[in-house]
Design a protein around this motif. Structure first.
Motif, PDB file in Angstrom:
ATOM      1  N   ASP A 124      32.245  38.736  36.256  1.00 30.90           N
ATOM      2  CA  ASP A 124      31.977  39.964  37.019  1.00 30.90           C
ATOM      3  C   ASP A 124      32.862  40.060  38.264  1.00 30.90           C
ATOM      4  O   ASP A 124      33.134  41.159  38.761  1.00 30.90           O
ATOM      5  CB  ASP A 124      30.499  40.059  37.399  1.00 30.90           C
ATOM      6  N   ILE A 125      33.336  38.924  38.766  1.00 29.25           N
ATOM      7  CA  ILE A 125      34.267  38.935  39.897  1.00 29.25           C
ATOM      8  C   ILE A 125      35.683  39.184  39.406  1.00 29.25           C
ATOM      9  O   ILE A 125      36.411  40.035  39.943  1.00 29.25           O
ATOM     10  CB  ILE A 125      34.198  37.613  40.676  1.00 29.25           C
ATOM     11  N   GLN A 127      36.749  40.677  36.844  1.00 27.02           N
ATOM     12  CA  GLN A 127      36.986  42.016  36.314  1.00 27.02           C
ATOM     13  C   GLN A 127      37.408  43.011  37.396  1.00 27.02           C
ATOM     14  O   GLN A 127      37.801  44.134  37.093  1.00 27.02           O
ATOM     15  CB  GLN A 127      35.734  42.517  35.593  1.00 27.02           C
ATOM     16  N   ASN A 128      37.332  42.574  38.672  1.00 31.83           N
ATOM     17  CA  ASN A 128      37.829  43.416  39.764  1.00 31.83           C
ATOM     18  C   ASN A 128      39.323  43.266  39.982  1.00 31.83           C
ATOM     19  O   ASN A 128      39.919  44.011  40.757  1.00 31.83           O
ATOM     20  CB  ASN A 128      37.091  43.064  41.066  1.00 31.83           C
ATOM     21  N   SER A 130      43.276  43.490  38.964  1.00 27.46           N
ATOM     22  CA  SER A 130      44.107  44.330  38.102  1.00 27.46           C
ATOM     23  C   SER A 130      44.583  43.518  36.901  1.00 27.46           C
ATOM     24  O   SER A 130      44.802  42.304  37.007  1.00 27.46           O
ATOM     25  CB  SER A 130      45.318  44.849  38.882  1.00 27.46           C
ATOM     26  N   GLY A 133      40.572  45.930  37.266  1.00 17.61           N
ATOM     27  CA  GLY A 133      39.916  46.477  38.439  1.00 17.61           C
ATOM     28  C   GLY A 133      40.889  46.878  39.519  1.00 17.61           C
ATOM     29  O   GLY A 133      42.117  46.848  39.321  1.00 17.61           O
ATOM     30  N   PRO A 134      40.373  47.240  40.704  1.00 12.62           N
ATOM     31  CA  PRO A 134      41.204  47.825  41.763  1.00 12.62           C
ATOM     32  C   PRO A 134      41.905  46.816  42.666  1.00 12.62           C
ATOM     33  O   PRO A 134      42.706  47.199  43.507  1.00 12.62           O
ATOM     34  CB  PRO A 134      40.190  48.633  42.571  1.00 12.62           C
ATOM     35  N   VAL A 135      41.623  45.509  42.517  1.00 12.42           N
ATOM     36  CA  VAL A 135      42.231  44.510  43.398  1.00 12.42           C
ATOM     37  C   VAL A 135      43.547  44.045  42.782  1.00 12.42           C
ATOM     38  O   VAL A 135      43.559  43.413  41.726  1.00 12.42           O
ATOM     39  CB  VAL A 135      41.288  43.309  43.619  1.00 12.42           C
TER      40      VAL A 135
END
Length: 269
Positions: A124-125, A127-128, A130, A133-135
């Motif tokens: 879940d972390i 997946q943030n 790139s 996700g947006p990071v």
């Protein structure tokens, strides 16, 4: 509990104000901090075995306390395993001590010493990051073929049954031998270790568990020992706050040479 202070020019004090520094191996201090401002704490970042104030293993229950308060307050537990990764166990310090963080940072060890690093953790972390996700995260040497080949070669060797047991035994042989020779020469010194990591402390303390105790050790004694060892052909890390690392390439003859040099070094201290 103290707010962080910039330790390098160019780091604004306003950034350091967002960090809090707590004492290593002080579970009560961690619990008190979280009881006061736990909802504001995003993460704990810790070396599971401290290696920048010499080798200081966690006391029983310390890492477990970090895991517990992070679970309770919804904070992220991050292990800096740049030193401990693969050195104390194939699964790092988290496998050695049985405490699983949310994120793990590894250094050039994942590339067999080549210039590369890695981080990873819970789905879940991650997946943030790139492109999911947006990071955004990228690096010039990311996936460098030479480093990756060296990393695969290293990991293949590390998976040989008994590798880390033999590595730990080498450390114990060295540390026990150093302790015996220091005692015989009446030099106040003690050793600490975790897997392939070890440290020497010139002190009468029975344990060194935190930075305050590490800085209470005798720096002049270390400098004399370092110089004497160098005179006898053994080059240690030139700081009393650097952990030592054993390698599978070190032979029994290397260890005996080191112990012989140490006996001579203790004799002139």
């Amino acid at each position: 509990m103290t707010h962080g202070e910039p330790s390098s020019p160019g780091v604004p004090a306003s950034l350091a104000e967002h960090t809090i520094t707590l004492s290593y191996n002080d579970p009560e201090g961690v619990e008190a901090c979280f009881a006061e401002i736990g909802e504001q704490i995003a993460c704990i970042i810790v070396e599971p075995v401290a290696g920048n104030m010499n080798c200081i293993p966690p006391q029983p229950g310390f890492l477990e306390t970090l895991r517990h308060v992070c679970n309770e307050y919804g904070s992220i537990l991050i292990f800096d395993e740049v030193m401990t990764g693969f050195r104390v166990a194939l699964g790092g310090a988290q496998a050695y001590y049985g405490v699983t963080p949310d994120l793990t940072c590894l250094g050039k060890i994942v590339g067999g010493g080549m210039p590369v690093g890695a981080f990873g953790g819970k789905r879940d972390i991650m997946q943030n990051i790139s492109p999911l996700g947006p990071v955004y995260q990228a690096g010039t040497l990311s996936g460098n073929p030479l480093a990756m080949a060296a990393g695969v070669a290293l990991l293949t060797k590390l998976q040989v049954p008994g590798f880390h047991d033999a590595l730990s035994q080498r450390v114990q042989t060295l540390c026990n031998g150093l302790q015996e020779r220091a005692n015989a020469a009446r030099v106040p010194m003690m050793t600490q270790s975790a897997g392939g990591m070890f440290g020497l402390f010139f002190t009468s303390q029975s344990r060194v568990d935190n930075f305050a105790q590490a800085t209470a050790c005798n720096p002049d004694a270390f400098r004399r020992f370092f110089g004497a060892m160098l005179d006898h052909g053994v080059y240690l890390a030139p700081s009393a706050y650097e952990a030592g690392f054993m390698s599978s390439a070190h032979t029994p003859e290397d260890i005996q040479l080191t112990l012989d040099a140490a006996e001579k070094a203790f004799a002139v201290m």
